[in-house]
Enzyme design. Sequence first.
Site, PDB file in Angstrom:
ATOM      1  N   SER A   8     -67.643 -37.436  -9.056  1.00  0.00           N
ATOM      2  CA  SER A   8     -66.230 -37.268  -8.702  1.00  0.00           C
ATOM      3  C   SER A   8     -65.369 -38.097  -9.638  1.00  0.00           C
ATOM      4  CB  SER A   8     -65.990 -37.720  -7.260  1.00  0.00           C
ATOM      5  OG  SER A   8     -64.602 -37.805  -7.041  1.00  0.00           O
ATOM      6  N   HIS A  33     -66.925 -32.883  -9.973  1.00  0.00           N
ATOM      7  CA  HIS A  33     -66.196 -32.750  -8.710  1.00  0.00           C
ATOM      8  C   HIS A  33     -64.731 -33.154  -8.892  1.00  0.00           C
ATOM      9  CE1 HIS A  33     -66.295 -32.634  -4.245  1.00  0.00           C
ATOM     10  NE2 HIS A  33     -65.445 -33.663  -4.275  1.00  0.00           N
ATOM     11  N   ASP A  35     -61.199 -33.724  -6.906  1.00  0.00           N
ATOM     12  CA  ASP A  35     -60.589 -33.924  -5.587  1.00  0.00           C
ATOM     13  C   ASP A  35     -59.090 -33.672  -5.653  1.00  0.00           C
ATOM     14  OD1 ASP A  35     -62.764 -34.778  -3.846  1.00  0.00           O
ATOM     15  OD2 ASP A  35     -62.947 -36.481  -5.220  1.00  0.00           O
ATOM     16  N   MET A  37     -55.630 -33.440  -3.837  1.00  0.00           N
ATOM     17  CA  MET A  37     -54.998 -33.946  -2.610  1.00  0.00           C
ATOM     18  C   MET A  37     -53.495 -33.720  -2.671  1.00  0.00           C
ATOM     19  SD  MET A  37     -56.998 -37.521  -2.125  1.00  0.00           S
ATOM     20  CE  MET A  37     -58.743 -37.701  -2.520  1.00  0.00           C
ATOM     21  N   HIS A  66     -62.611 -29.433  -4.900  1.00  0.00           N
ATOM     22  CA  HIS A  66     -62.526 -29.746  -3.473  1.00  0.00           C
ATOM     23  C   HIS A  66     -61.045 -29.853  -3.095  1.00  0.00           C
ATOM     24  CE1 HIS A  66     -63.521 -33.026  -0.201  1.00  0.00           C
ATOM     25  NE2 HIS A  66     -63.060 -31.911   0.335  1.00  0.00           N
ATOM     26  N   MET A  68     -58.278 -30.669  -0.791  1.00  0.00           N
ATOM     27  CA  MET A  68     -57.875 -31.357   0.441  1.00  0.00           C
ATOM     28  C   MET A  68     -56.382 -31.137   0.585  1.00  0.00           C
ATOM     29  SD  MET A  68     -60.231 -34.711  -0.052  1.00  0.00           S
ATOM     30  CE  MET A  68     -60.505 -34.298  -1.757  1.00  0.00           C
ATOM     31  N   MET A 137     -68.276 -34.092   4.849  1.00  0.00           N
ATOM     32  CA  MET A 137     -67.625 -35.362   4.490  1.00  0.00           C
ATOM     33  C   MET A 137     -68.289 -36.506   5.257  1.00  0.00           C
ATOM     34  SD  MET A 137     -65.231 -34.469   2.343  1.00  0.00           S
ATOM     35  CE  MET A 137     -64.663 -36.161   2.155  1.00  0.00           C
ATOM     36  N   GLY A 142     -59.605 -38.557   1.482  1.00  0.00           N
ATOM     37  CA  GLY A 142     -58.357 -39.155   1.010  1.00  0.00           C
ATOM     38  C   GLY A 142     -58.556 -40.209  -0.066  1.00  0.00           C
ATOM     39  N   GLY A 144     -61.501 -42.647  -2.556  1.00  0.00           N
ATOM     40  CA  GLY A 144     -62.845 -43.005  -2.987  1.00  0.00           C
ATOM     41  C   GLY A 144     -63.170 -44.413  -2.526  1.00  0.00           C
ATOM     42  N   GLY A 145     -64.410 -44.801  -2.688  1.00  0.00           N
ATOM     43  CA  GLY A 145     -64.806 -46.189  -2.436  1.00  0.00           C
ATOM     44  C   GLY A 145     -64.949 -46.590  -0.977  1.00  0.00           C
ATOM     45  N   ASP A 175     -70.299 -35.607   0.569  1.00  0.00           N
ATOM     46  CA  ASP A 175     -69.190 -36.237  -0.143  1.00  0.00           C
ATOM     47  C   ASP A 175     -68.696 -37.482   0.587  1.00  0.00           C
ATOM     48  OD1 ASP A 175     -67.059 -36.730  -1.811  1.00  0.00           O
ATOM     49  OD2 ASP A 175     -65.947 -34.909  -1.316  1.00  0.00           O
ATOM     50  N   GLY A 176     -68.884 -38.632  -0.070  1.00  0.00           N
ATOM     51  CA  GLY A 176     -68.336 -39.880   0.467  1.00  0.00           C
ATOM     52  C   GLY A 176     -69.379 -40.966   0.646  1.00  0.00           C
ATOM     53  N   GLY A 197     -68.688 -40.933  -6.577  1.00  0.00           N
ATOM     54  CA  GLY A 197     -67.534 -41.417  -7.333  1.00  0.00           C
ATOM     55  C   GLY A 197     -67.718 -42.864  -7.709  1.00  0.00           C
TER      56      GLY A 197
HETATM   57  C1  DX5 Z   1     -62.813 -38.450  -0.785  1.00  0.00           C
HETATM   58  C2  DX5 Z   1     -63.264 -37.513  -1.883  1.00  0.00           C
HETATM   59  C3  DX5 Z   1     -64.540 -37.923  -2.547  1.00  0.00           C
HETATM   60  C4  DX5 Z   1     -64.500 -39.234  -3.267  1.00  0.00           C
HETATM   61  C5  DX5 Z   1     -65.859 -39.835  -3.151  1.00  0.00           C
HETATM   62  O1  DX5 Z   1     -61.741 -37.875  -0.122  1.00  0.00           O
HETATM   63  O2  DX5 Z   1     -63.449 -36.210  -1.368  1.00  0.00           O
HETATM   64  O3  DX5 Z   1     -64.998 -36.891  -3.426  1.00  0.00           O
HETATM   65  O4  DX5 Z   1     -64.173 -39.154  -4.633  1.00  0.00           O
HETATM   66  O5  DX5 Z   1     -65.805 -41.113  -3.642  1.00  0.00           O
HETATM   67  P1  DX5 Z   1     -66.924 -42.193  -3.326  1.00  0.00           P
HETATM   68  O6  DX5 Z   1     -68.211 -41.670  -3.918  1.00  0.00           O
HETATM   69  O7  DX5 Z   1     -66.401 -43.408  -3.965  1.00  0.00           O
HETATM   70  O8  DX5 Z   1     -67.010 -42.287  -1.822  1.00  0.00           O
HETATM   71 ZN    ZN Z   2     -64.429 -34.640  -2.701  1.00  0.00          ZN
END
Ligand code: DX5
Ligand code: ZN
Length: 218
Positions: A8, A33, A35, A37, A66, A68, A137, A142, A144-145, A175-176, A197
């Site tokens: 990601s 990937h 994201d 938003m 993806h 969102m 999910m 919303g 990462g991390g 994812d996540g 990510g």
């Molecule tokens: C969160 C995203 C993820 C995010 C994952 O809303 O959909 O794709 O980038 O990040 P990590 O791997 O840091 O949880």
């Molecule tokens: Zn994602």
Amino acid sequence: MSVKISPSILGGSFSNIERIILDLNQSKAEYIHFDVMDGDFVPNLTFGPKFISNVRKFSNKVFDVHLMINRVEKFLDDYIRAGSDIITFHIEINEGIENIIKKIKAQGIKCGLAIKPKTSWSEIQPYLKHIDQVIIMTVEPGFGGQEFMNDQVDKIKNISNYIKLNNLKVSIEIDGGINFETGKTCVEAGANILVAGSFLFNQGNLITATNTLSDKFN
Ligand code: DX5
Ligand code: ZN
């Protein structure tokens, strides 16, 4: 069974996007990937179709988009034209799900449905026979991390069992909060695509980090 890695780009700096994509091109990741938003479906904003179409010029990897966002139908054609290979949108939006699935598939690209942690897996069950992948999910979408939510593992198992019992060809992407350990838990529960990510971007060398995660499961 092989496990695909979908890095990601949200984990990296967008100012560095060309370098990131060129590195991922050299890695064992099969997907990239994206994201998207909208600051409405989720409390954060990222990028739109122009960004994806600009990045498309650098890579032939599978673009795993993806969404969102709310108002998926309104913007769908823009994301298709931008060069998405797989478009995944959320089951929780207030729009006709079946209609959007049909529109995506009519363009000859793959379609996925994503499910938030608080949504029951049974919501997605009636659509599984119509889609190519499900994104489960394991954080609140919303950002990462965040930390992997262990209470989502049963959902992975339930969806995986249903897919096997009904002989469906649906990939399970998680994812996540993915790292070596949580990735292993997900693969054992039935996942075959892992989004990662921060875990990849925080290691220093993106290519090595991606390849090491891939090697762990292949
Ligand atoms: C969160 C995203 C993820 C995010 C994952 O809303 O959909 O794709 O980038 O990040 P990590 O791997 O840091 O949880
Ligand atoms: Zn994602």
